[in-house]
Design a protein around this motif. Structure first.
Motif, PDB file in Angstrom:
ATOM      1  N   ILE A  82      56.827  33.291  16.794  1.00 36.85           N
ATOM      2  CA  ILE A  82      55.734  34.897  15.924  1.00 36.85           C
ATOM      3  C   ILE A  82      54.632  34.761  17.135  1.00 36.85           C
ATOM      4  CG2 ILE A  82      53.601  34.734  14.148  1.00 36.85           C
ATOM      5  CD1 ILE A  82      55.733  33.430  12.352  1.00 36.85           C
ATOM      6  N   VAL A  83      53.751  33.716  18.331  1.00 37.64           N
ATOM      7  CA  VAL A  83      53.507  33.438  19.388  1.00 37.64           C
ATOM      8  C   VAL A  83      53.253  35.144  19.740  1.00 37.64           C
ATOM      9  CG1 VAL A  83      51.889  32.461  20.815  1.00 37.64           C
ATOM     10  CG2 VAL A  83      52.312  31.597  19.130  1.00 37.64           C
ATOM     11  N   VAL A  84      54.990  34.792  20.714  1.00 32.72           N
ATOM     12  CA  VAL A  84      55.428  35.543  21.540  1.00 32.72           C
ATOM     13  C   VAL A  84      55.223  36.940  21.027  1.00 32.72           C
ATOM     14  CG1 VAL A  84      57.403  36.555  22.612  1.00 32.72           C
ATOM     15  CG2 VAL A  84      56.673  34.180  22.659  1.00 32.72           C
ATOM     16  N   SER A  85      55.536  37.545  19.737  1.00 29.60           N
ATOM     17  CA  SER A  85      56.218  38.443  19.140  1.00 29.60           C
ATOM     18  C   SER A  85      54.410  38.735  18.783  1.00 29.60           C
ATOM     19  CB  SER A  85      56.374  38.655  17.435  1.00 29.60           C
ATOM     20  OG  SER A  85      56.383  39.720  16.904  1.00 29.60           O
ATOM     21  N   ILE A  86      53.489  38.440  19.112  1.00 28.41           N
ATOM     22  CA  ILE A  86      52.150  39.015  18.335  1.00 28.41           C
ATOM     23  C   ILE A  86      51.435  39.441  19.542  1.00 28.41           C
ATOM     24  CG2 ILE A  86      49.997  38.077  18.046  1.00 28.41           C
ATOM     25  CD1 ILE A  86      51.113  36.297  15.894  1.00 28.41           C
ATOM     26  N   ILE A  87      52.045  38.576  21.024  1.00 27.69           N
ATOM     27  CA  ILE A  87      51.061  38.940  21.941  1.00 27.69           C
ATOM     28  C   ILE A  87      52.162  40.244  23.128  1.00 27.69           C
ATOM     29  CG2 ILE A  87      51.649  38.186  24.723  1.00 27.69           C
ATOM     30  CD1 ILE A  87      51.493  35.239  24.030  1.00 27.69           C
ATOM     31  N   THR A  88      53.595  39.603  22.489  1.00 32.14           N
ATOM     32  CA  THR A  88      54.261  40.847  23.029  1.00 32.14           C
ATOM     33  C   THR A  88      53.787  42.807  22.253  1.00 32.14           C
ATOM     34  OG1 THR A  88      55.450  40.142  23.581  1.00 32.14           O
ATOM     35  CG2 THR A  88      56.457  42.416  22.865  1.00 32.14           C
ATOM     36  N   SER A  89      53.455  42.099  20.226  1.00 35.51           N
ATOM     37  CA  SER A  89      53.481  43.728  19.854  1.00 35.51           C
ATOM     38  C   SER A  89      51.852  43.948  19.389  1.00 35.51           C
ATOM     39  CB  SER A  89      54.285  43.807  18.422  1.00 35.51           C
ATOM     40  OG  SER A  89      55.482  43.553  19.308  1.00 35.51           O
ATOM     41  N   GLY A  90      50.632  42.967  19.677  1.00 33.62           N
ATOM     42  CA  GLY A  90      49.699  42.844  19.208  1.00 33.62           C
ATOM     43  C   GLY A  90      49.991  42.518  17.281  1.00 33.62           C
ATOM     44  N   LYS A  91      48.687  42.207  16.971  1.00 33.46           N
ATOM     45  CA  LYS A  91      48.169  42.628  15.515  1.00 33.46           C
ATOM     46  C   LYS A  91      47.235  42.238  15.031  1.00 33.46           C
ATOM     47  CE  LYS A  91      48.746  38.541  11.608  1.00 33.46           C
ATOM     48  NZ  LYS A  91      48.883  37.530  11.441  1.00 33.46           N
ATOM     49  N   ASN A  92      46.893  42.940  14.137  1.00 33.08           N
ATOM     50  CA  ASN A  92      45.018  43.366  13.680  1.00 33.08           C
ATOM     51  C   ASN A  92      44.514  44.261  15.273  1.00 33.08           C
ATOM     52  OD1 ASN A  92      46.146  42.694  10.430  1.00 33.08           O
ATOM     53  ND2 ASN A  92      45.189  40.797  12.096  1.00 33.08           N
ATOM     54  N   THR A  93      43.520  44.175  15.002  1.00 32.02           N
ATOM     55  CA  THR A  93      43.093  44.603  15.973  1.00 32.02           C
ATOM     56  C   THR A  93      43.397  44.207  17.183  1.00 32.02           C
ATOM     57  OG1 THR A  93      40.679  42.742  16.242  1.00 32.02           O
ATOM     58  CG2 THR A  93      40.261  44.638  14.561  1.00 32.02           C
ATOM     59  N   MET A  94      44.099  43.101  17.794  1.00 34.41           N
ATOM     60  CA  MET A  94      44.562  42.389  19.139  1.00 34.41           C
ATOM     61  C   MET A  94      45.950  44.054  19.894  1.00 34.41           C
ATOM     62  SD  MET A  94      46.585  39.255  19.985  1.00 34.41           S
ATOM     63  CE  MET A  94      47.507  39.086  21.384  1.00 34.41           C
ATOM     64  N   LYS A  95      45.085  44.222  20.512  1.00 35.36           N
ATOM     65  CA  LYS A  95      46.653  45.293  21.905  1.00 35.36           C
ATOM     66  C   LYS A  95      47.555  44.637  21.340  1.00 35.36           C
ATOM     67  CE  LYS A  95      45.254  45.113  26.152  1.00 35.36           C
ATOM     68  NZ  LYS A  95      44.890  46.110  27.297  1.00 35.36           N
ATOM     69  N   ALA A  96      49.018  45.315  22.056  1.00 38.55           N
ATOM     70  CA  ALA A  96      49.998  45.006  22.795  1.00 38.55           C
ATOM     71  C   ALA A  96      50.233  45.074  24.154  1.00 38.55           C
ATOM     72  CB  ALA A  96      51.266  46.017  22.353  1.00 38.55           C
ATOM     73  N   PHE A  97      50.471  43.419  24.606  1.00 39.73           N
ATOM     74  CA  PHE A  97      50.421  43.049  25.719  1.00 39.73           C
ATOM     75  C   PHE A  97      52.143  43.044  26.408  1.00 39.73           C
ATOM     76  CE2 PHE A  97      46.737  40.543  24.667  1.00 39.73           C
ATOM     77  CZ  PHE A  97      45.730  41.257  25.698  1.00 39.73           C
ATOM     78  N   SER A  98      52.929  44.539  25.652  1.00 38.81           N
ATOM     79  CA  SER A  98      54.235  44.632  26.872  1.00 38.81           C
ATOM     80  C   SER A  98      54.087  45.232  27.316  1.00 38.81           C
ATOM     81  CB  SER A  98      54.923  44.765  25.287  1.00 38.81           C
ATOM     82  OG  SER A  98      54.800  45.940  24.791  1.00 38.81           O
ATOM     83  N   PRO A  99      52.538  46.060  27.348  1.00 35.30           N
ATOM     84  CA  PRO A  99      52.836  47.555  28.149  1.00 35.30           C
ATOM     85  C   PRO A  99      52.536  46.689  29.529  1.00 35.30           C
ATOM     86  CG  PRO A  99      51.854  47.978  26.014  1.00 35.30           C
ATOM     87  CD  PRO A  99      52.798  46.677  26.250  1.00 35.30           C
ATOM     88  N   GLU A 100      51.896  46.113  29.546  1.00 39.30           N
ATOM     89  CA  GLU A 100      51.496  45.104  30.361  1.00 39.30           C
ATOM     90  C   GLU A 100      51.628  44.398  31.228  1.00 39.30           C
ATOM     91  OE1 GLU A 100      46.598  44.057  29.854  1.00 39.30           O
ATOM     92  OE2 GLU A 100      46.820  45.823  28.947  1.00 39.30           O
ATOM     93  N   LEU A 101      52.594  43.010  30.259  1.00 40.03           N
ATOM     94  CA  LEU A 101      52.977  42.003  30.832  1.00 40.03           C
ATOM     95  C   LEU A 101      54.569  42.155  30.767  1.00 40.03           C
ATOM     96  CD1 LEU A 101      50.485  39.582  29.796  1.00 40.03           C
ATOM     97  CD2 LEU A 101      50.490  40.321  31.878  1.00 40.03           C
TER      98      LEU A 101
END
Length: 118
Positions: A82-101
């Protein structure tokens, strides 16, 4: 005069945080041009450095900052997937980092974020 300075300081800080945590196209374009290439084969990815660059402004050095609604990482009970998924896709106001990382970088950030737990 002190009240005006205080209000201007709060507005400036809020603007900086929104720009840092936001998901606007200019940030993506800049990040894509800087971070889009994967690390060299066999290169070690440093999750703490990536966390400092990408996450610390909202989550804080110890994971407890909670700026702009950021979760307190020190008390998180989420499992690794789930942590990996949130970092990848974002959640609420947190942006997705998959375009950058890339996947290896996201994995390293997730492991580092999990190390901040109590």
């Amino acid at each position: 005069m002190k009240k005006i300075f205080l209000v201007l300081s709060i507005v400036a800080c809020t603007f900086i945080l929104v720009q840092s945590c936001g998901n606007d196209d200019a940030s993506k374009a800049k990040a894509d041009s800087v971070s889009s290439s994967p690390p060299a084969v066999g290169a070690s990815v440093n999750g703490s450095v990536l966390y400092e660059e990408k996450c610390m402004v909202c989550h804080g050095a110890d994971g407890k900052q909670n700026t702009m609604g950021a979760a307190d990482l020190s008390s998180s009970t989420l499992d690794h997937a789930i942590v990996v998924s949130i970092i990848t896709s974002g959640k609420n106001t947190m942006k997705a980092f998959s375009p950058e990382l890339n996947a290896e970088q996201i994995e390293a950030v997730a492991k580092y974020a999990e190390s901040l737990r109590k």
